[in-house]
Design a protein around this motif. Structure first.
Motif, short mmCIF file in Angstrom:
data_model
loop_
_atom_site.label_atom_id
_atom_site.label_comp_id
_atom_site.label_asym_id
_atom_site.label_seq_id
_atom_site.Cartn_x
_atom_site.Cartn_y
_atom_site.Cartn_z
N ASP A 193 0.83 -1.21 0.00
CA ASP A 193 0.00 0.00 0.00
C ASP A 193 0.87 1.26 0.00
OD1 ASP A 193 -2.36 -1.41 -0.01
OD2 ASP A 193 -2.55 -1.43 2.17
N ALA A 194 1.97 1.21 0.74
CA ALA A 194 2.86 2.35 0.79
C ALA A 194 3.49 2.61 -0.58
CB ALA A 194 3.95 2.13 1.83
N ARG A 195 3.89 1.56 -1.26
CA ARG A 195 4.50 1.74 -2.58
C ARG A 195 3.46 2.20 -3.61
NH1 ARG A 195 7.86 -2.08 -0.29
NH2 ARG A 195 6.47 -3.85 -0.62
N ARG A 196 2.24 1.74 -3.45
CA ARG A 196 1.17 2.25 -4.32
C ARG A 196 1.03 3.76 -4.15
NH1 ARG A 196 -3.21 3.94 -2.42
NH2 ARG A 196 -3.03 2.72 -0.50
N GLY A 197 1.05 4.22 -2.91
CA GLY A 197 0.97 5.65 -2.66
C GLY A 197 2.17 6.40 -3.18
N LEU A 198 3.35 5.80 -3.04
CA LEU A 198 4.57 6.44 -3.53
C LEU A 198 4.54 6.60 -5.05
CD1 LEU A 198 7.29 4.73 -1.30
CD2 LEU A 198 6.72 7.18 -1.36
N ARG A 199 4.03 5.59 -5.74
CA ARG A 199 3.93 5.70 -7.20
C ARG A 199 2.98 6.83 -7.60
NH1 ARG A 199 4.12 0.00 -6.82
NH2 ARG A 199 1.83 -0.13 -6.85
N ALA A 200 1.89 6.98 -6.85
CA ALA A 200 0.96 8.06 -7.13
C ALA A 200 1.63 9.42 -6.91
CB ALA A 200 -0.28 7.94 -6.26
N CYS A 201 2.44 9.51 -5.87
CA CYS A 201 3.15 10.77 -5.60
C CYS A 201 4.16 11.05 -6.69
CB CYS A 201 3.85 10.68 -4.24
SG CYS A 201 2.76 10.61 -2.81
N GLU A 202 4.88 10.06 -7.14
CA GLU A 202 5.85 10.24 -8.22
C GLU A 202 5.17 10.68 -9.50
OE1 GLU A 202 7.75 6.48 -8.40
OE2 GLU A 202 8.89 6.75 -6.51
N ASP A 203 4.01 10.07 -9.79
CA ASP A 203 3.27 10.45 -11.00
C ASP A 203 2.81 11.91 -10.91
OD1 ASP A 203 3.60 7.93 -11.99
OD2 ASP A 203 1.61 7.22 -11.38
N ALA A 204 2.45 12.34 -9.71
CA ALA A 204 1.97 13.72 -9.54
C ALA A 204 3.07 14.75 -9.78
CB ALA A 204 1.39 13.90 -8.14
N PHE A 205 4.32 14.37 -9.50
CA PHE A 205 5.44 15.30 -9.66
C PHE A 205 6.03 15.29 -11.07
CE2 PHE A 205 5.82 15.08 -4.92
CZ PHE A 205 5.65 16.45 -4.70
N ARG A 206 5.55 14.40 -11.94
CA ARG A 206 6.09 14.32 -13.30
C ARG A 206 5.57 15.47 -14.16
NH1 ARG A 206 5.46 7.80 -14.36
NH2 ARG A 206 7.22 7.17 -13.03
#
Length: 322
Positions: free
Chosen positions: A309-322
């Motif tokens: 779940d944490a990595r799912r959230g991290l991927r969403a955060c990375e996508d938001a900063f792209r």
């Protein structure tokens, strides 16, 4: 069954509240003048404290039941929205319209009541916490730990109710497809609710840190944090929930800002002007960054249980900063 359980818990909470009020009113001036006044006062105070603890637990259980009912209604609303879309695509809309909004309205009502129940449980736990701090006895630290844990659980439940309310408000606005201004108002409300939820999670974790620092021994390890309000696994889950609330705040705030710059946006609508102010929106970039930090903490505390779940959230955060 859910309605019956909620009604029973409401009755239990009100019963405890009545007992607390009766116990406080039964304290008479003659008791203070007796030779064993101090012993009587201590006994009376312990009895009242136990009743307050009972009411706090009842309010917390009521909040949990209302939160569960709210989650069920959210699922029903999501299912109804899917049915409405399929019906609209096929041209057969009879009996489908309005079901999603109906369930969403019930969900929000349950979540508002859940938040109130958790807030009351928090107030009761905090008042008992203050009382225990004022009179430390043998075993007083153990009772103080219990009240702190009760306050932390109430904050966690309150945060969950606020976050889910924010999600319901945002999704309802997307389903309704209102005007640009109406959507901006709903999105800003969702962002505010999610930001408030994140503050409740933060407060619960801060309380946990304070409790751990007070009670842990030098030999305590990261995997053995039973002296605090949460276990390592529960703390990791709370970090995930905190990160999710911050992600919702960031997403809803970004949606509100995008809607406010759309061609159909009417900034001079007098009936809604008070409810929408871009200056009051939580900054999306800051929320994304804080959410990323929360997910990394979740990985650190319990990678096996909350890592996915944490990595799912991290991927969403990375996508938001792209």
């Amino acid at each position: 069954d859910a309605a019956a359980a909620i009604a029973a818990l409401e009755t239990a909470a009100e019963t405890f509240a009545g007992l607390v009020e009766a116990s406080l009113s039964d304290a008479s001036p003659e008791d203070e003048a007796s030779s064993d006044a101090s012993s009587s006062d201590a006994s009376s105070s312990d009895a009242v404290s136990s009743l307050i603890a009972g009411e706090a637990a009842a309010r917390g259980n009521l909040g949990n039941a209302l939160l569960a009912r709210g989650r069920l209604q959210v699922r029903l609303s999501s299912m109804a929205a899917s049915q409405e879309r399929r019906a609209a695509a096929s041209g057969v809309r009879a009996g489908a319209e309005g079901a999603a909004a109906f369930h969403a309205e019930i969900a929000e009502e349950c979540l508002v009541l859940a938040g109130r129940a958790f807030r009351k449980a928090l107030a009761l736990s905090s008042s008992r916490d203050d009382d225990e701090e004022a009179r430390v006895t043998d075993g007083g630290m153990r009772r103080l730990q219990k009240t702190s844990r009760g306050a932390a659980r109430a904050l966690t439940g309150w945060g969950a109710a606020l976050a889910l309310r924010g999600s319901v408000v945002l999704q309802s606005a997307k389903n309704a497809r209102p005007s640009a201004r109406a959507f901006a108002v709903s999105a800003s409300e969702a962002a505010s609710l999610a930001a408030a939820a994140s503050e409740k999670y933060r407060a619960a974790l801060e309380l946990d840190e304070d409790e751990t620092e007070t009670s842990k021994s030098e030999s305590a390890t990261k995997s053995d944090v039973s002296n605090g309000c949460f276990t390592a696994s529960a703390r990791a889950r709370l970090f995930v929930d905190w990160g999710d609330a911050l992600r919702l705040a960031a997403s809803a705030s970004a949606d509100a800002l995008a809607a406010s710059s759309a061609p159909g946006f009417e900034p001079e609508a007098p009936e809604e002007a008070f409810f929408f102010d871009t200056q009051r929106l939580p900054p999306p970039g800051e929320c994304w960054a804080r959410a990323e930090a929360c997910y990394r903490e979740a990985e650190r505390w319990d990678d096996e249980g909350c890592g996915s779940d944490a990595r799912r959230g991290l991927r969403a955060c990375e996508d938001a900063f792209r």
